[in-house]
Design an enzyme around this catalytic site. Structure first.
Site, PDB file in Angstrom:
ATOM      1  N   ARG A 284       2.260   5.109  17.163  1.00 27.83           N
ATOM      2  CA  ARG A 284       1.962   6.207  16.218  1.00 27.83           C
ATOM      3  C   ARG A 284       2.649   7.516  16.601  1.00 27.83           C
ATOM      4  O   ARG A 284       3.262   8.156  15.749  1.00 27.83           O
ATOM      5  CB  ARG A 284       0.449   6.410  16.067  1.00 27.83           C
ATOM      6  CG  ARG A 284      -0.317   5.170  15.623  1.00 27.83           C
ATOM      7  CD  ARG A 284       0.310   4.471  14.444  1.00 27.83           C
ATOM      8  NE  ARG A 284      -0.385   3.236  14.125  1.00 27.83           N
ATOM      9  CZ  ARG A 284       0.170   2.209  13.495  1.00 27.83           C
ATOM     10  NH1 ARG A 284       1.440   2.259  13.109  1.00 27.83           N
ATOM     11  NH2 ARG A 284      -0.517   1.126  13.240  1.00 27.83           N
TER      12      ARG A 284
ATOM     13  N   ASP B 150       0.810  -1.222   0.000  1.00 30.21           N
ATOM     14  CA  ASP B 150       0.000   0.000   0.000  1.00 30.21           C
ATOM     15  C   ASP B 150       0.839   1.266   0.000  1.00 30.21           C
ATOM     16  O   ASP B 150       0.596   2.175  -0.801  1.00 30.21           O
ATOM     17  CB  ASP B 150      -0.940   0.022   1.221  1.00 30.21           C
ATOM     18  CG  ASP B 150      -2.060  -1.002   1.080  1.00 30.21           C
ATOM     19  OD1 ASP B 150      -2.403  -1.338  -0.060  1.00 30.21           O
ATOM     20  OD2 ASP B 150      -2.560  -1.471   2.113  1.00 30.21           O
TER      21      ASP B 150
ATOM     22  N   SER C 132      -5.245  -8.132   8.759  1.00 27.72           N
ATOM     23  CA  SER C 132      -4.559  -6.859   8.852  1.00 27.72           C
ATOM     24  C   SER C 132      -3.752  -6.888  10.141  1.00 27.72           C
ATOM     25  O   SER C 132      -4.309  -7.097  11.225  1.00 27.72           O
ATOM     26  CB  SER C 132      -5.589  -5.726   8.874  1.00 27.72           C
ATOM     27  OG  SER C 132      -4.956  -4.551   9.337  1.00 27.72           O
TER      28      SER C 132
ATOM     29  N   ASP D 235      -5.980   4.760  13.948  1.00 27.73           N
ATOM     30  CA  ASP D 235      -4.618   5.177  13.619  1.00 27.73           C
ATOM     31  C   ASP D 235      -4.563   6.470  12.808  1.00 27.73           C
ATOM     32  O   ASP D 235      -3.652   7.275  12.978  1.00 27.73           O
ATOM     33  CB  ASP D 235      -3.875   4.042  12.909  1.00 27.73           C
ATOM     34  CG  ASP D 235      -3.500   2.930  13.882  1.00 27.73           C
ATOM     35  OD1 ASP D 235      -3.238   3.261  15.055  1.00 27.73           O
ATOM     36  OD2 ASP D 235      -3.476   1.755  13.481  1.00 27.73           O
TER      37      ASP D 235
END
Ligand code: ARG
Length: 404
Positions: free
Chosen positions: A102, A21, A182, A131
């Protein structure tokens, strides 16, 4: 005026993972915006590929610059450690694995944006999760002038379209290898969702797990002693360790005993309930030990109040408010409360559980002579009755009225 005709081409810093991605996103962003893309990969212990390989792939996919950073120690010291000190478990279970990483990544993205004169930061999140919030709230806090874009969300870059793009552009990335899940992983744990797990009646299969062995299989128990200084894990079985090493070693040892598997439905910030399977053997082992050392060393009122702070701290971090004033202020409280959290905790790791079996501390508030029921008792029991009479007085008066 079209952006491509501007004298200076704009730059976008992209949070790059090396996967399909974000590799496609490099060219996709360039096409959509006319900007140059700077790829930034931040290693918080995802494992897998070499950072140089990832860097080269970003350049091969069209990035004008690519930076990689080994941020594992920084992530452990500045992000996992505050969570350990706060015994942070969202919804009483989830040790905030992705939520902690993050803001660590954001620091590098914003620094790179400033270094490269970028106006925009891009990430690969969808529009449905936490996220995206954590990235963008963090970017806004550290770089208020920066814009944020998310190609999957903002330019409808679906998986199928990404594969078609990669094939057409001949990008050097495998487009066939399709995981049914995922997955997000780092040194503090691993999060697995989607696929058959979306039916919340379906039990996880062994295939889902990587950090933990099956807790049901027979094996010898392991015993570990963790030493803390002011809330920081500083030694394992007497050997000094960094925070990163403590987490990594406990991942191995607790993981081998099947400790740290979590299967839960959680409340996302965006309002969706989602099912996630986590494994965080090191995180849960070290938090279990830390909690018990607090039980021994933290005064009762402080300990009781800290539990409320812990819950709020976890919610703020889960919700992406790592860089917020309240989170900062609570960090101050948590650090203060950890001043005396020093000593040793012994644990048995076995059958999927980390069980504390011993505690030892020079800062201990456990007074054997006050606690004992044997000889040596220094607690004056004659004072107890008067204490209870006054302590219970107000509810007694109310009871007299209510029972009348
Ligand atoms: N639900 C977790 C969180 O919001 C983890 C999300 C990570 N993504 C994943 N692909 N499992 O913190």
């Amino acid at each position: 005026m079209h952006r491509k005709e501007q004298a200076v081409t704009e730059r976008v810093v992209l949070a790059y993972s090396g996967g399909l991605d974000t590799s496609v996103a490099i060219g996709w962003i360039a096409e959509e915006t006319g900007a140059e893309v700077v790829a930034v990969a931040v290693d918080v212990g995802q494992g897998g590929e070499d950072l140089d390989v990832i860097r080269k792939r970003a350049l091969d996919c069209g990035a004008v610059e690519a930076e990689v950073a080994d941020a594992k120690d920084e992530f452990a010291e500045r992000h996992c450690l505050p969570a350990i000190k706060a015994n942070a478990l969202y919804m009483d279970r989830y040790p905030l694995v992705s939520a902690l990483s993050r803001p660590a990544i954001v620091k590098h993205l914003v620094a790179a944006a400033h270094r490269h004169g970028a106006t925009t930061v891009a990430h690969g999140c969808t529009g449905k999760g936490n996220d995206q919030v954590r990235f963008e709230a963090g970017i806004q806090a550290l770089g208020p002038d920066l814009k944020c874009i998310a190609p999957v969300r903002d330019y409808a870059m679906t998986r199928d379209k990404a594969i078609a793009f990669a094939d057409k552009a001949g990008l050097p990335i495998a487009t066939s290898k399709k995981s049914p899940y995922s997955i997000d992983q780092n040194v503090f744990g691993r999060a697995v969702e989607t696929g058959f797990l979306e039916d919340i009646w379906n039990a996880p299969i062994e295939d889902v797990y990587e950090y933990t062995a099956n807790p049901a299989l027979p094996r010898e128990a392991d015993e570990v002693v963790i030493t803390f200084e002011a809330g920081v894990p500083v030694a394992i079985d007497g050997t000094p360790v960094t925070v990163l090493q403590a987490i990594q070693q406990l991942n191995e040892r607790a993981g081998a005993q099947g400790v740290g598997r979590i299967d839960m439905v959680e409340d996302r910030l965006v309002g969706i309930k989602s099912r996630e399977v986590y494994e965080a053997p090191g995180a849960l082992a070290v938090i279990t030990a830390h909690q018990e050392l607090e039980n021994v060393t933290v005064e009762r009122e402080l300990a009781r109040y800290k539990r409320q702070v812990e819950q709020r701290w976890g919610e703020l971090v889960y919700d992406g408010l790592w860089f917020s004033p309240l989170k900062r202020a609570l960090d101050g409280f948590v650090n203060e409360a950890n001043q005396h959290v020093s000593g040793d905790i012994r644990m048995t790791l076995h059958g999927g559980r980390a069980v504390v079996t011993g505690r030892r501390s020079e800062q201990s508030l456990y007074d054997f002579n006050l606690a004992t029921y044997d000889t040596g008792d220094t607690f004056d029991q004659s004072k107890a009755q008067g204490f209870i009479d006054i302590f219970a007085l107000s509810s007694k008066i109310a009871a007299k009225r209510d029972l009348a």
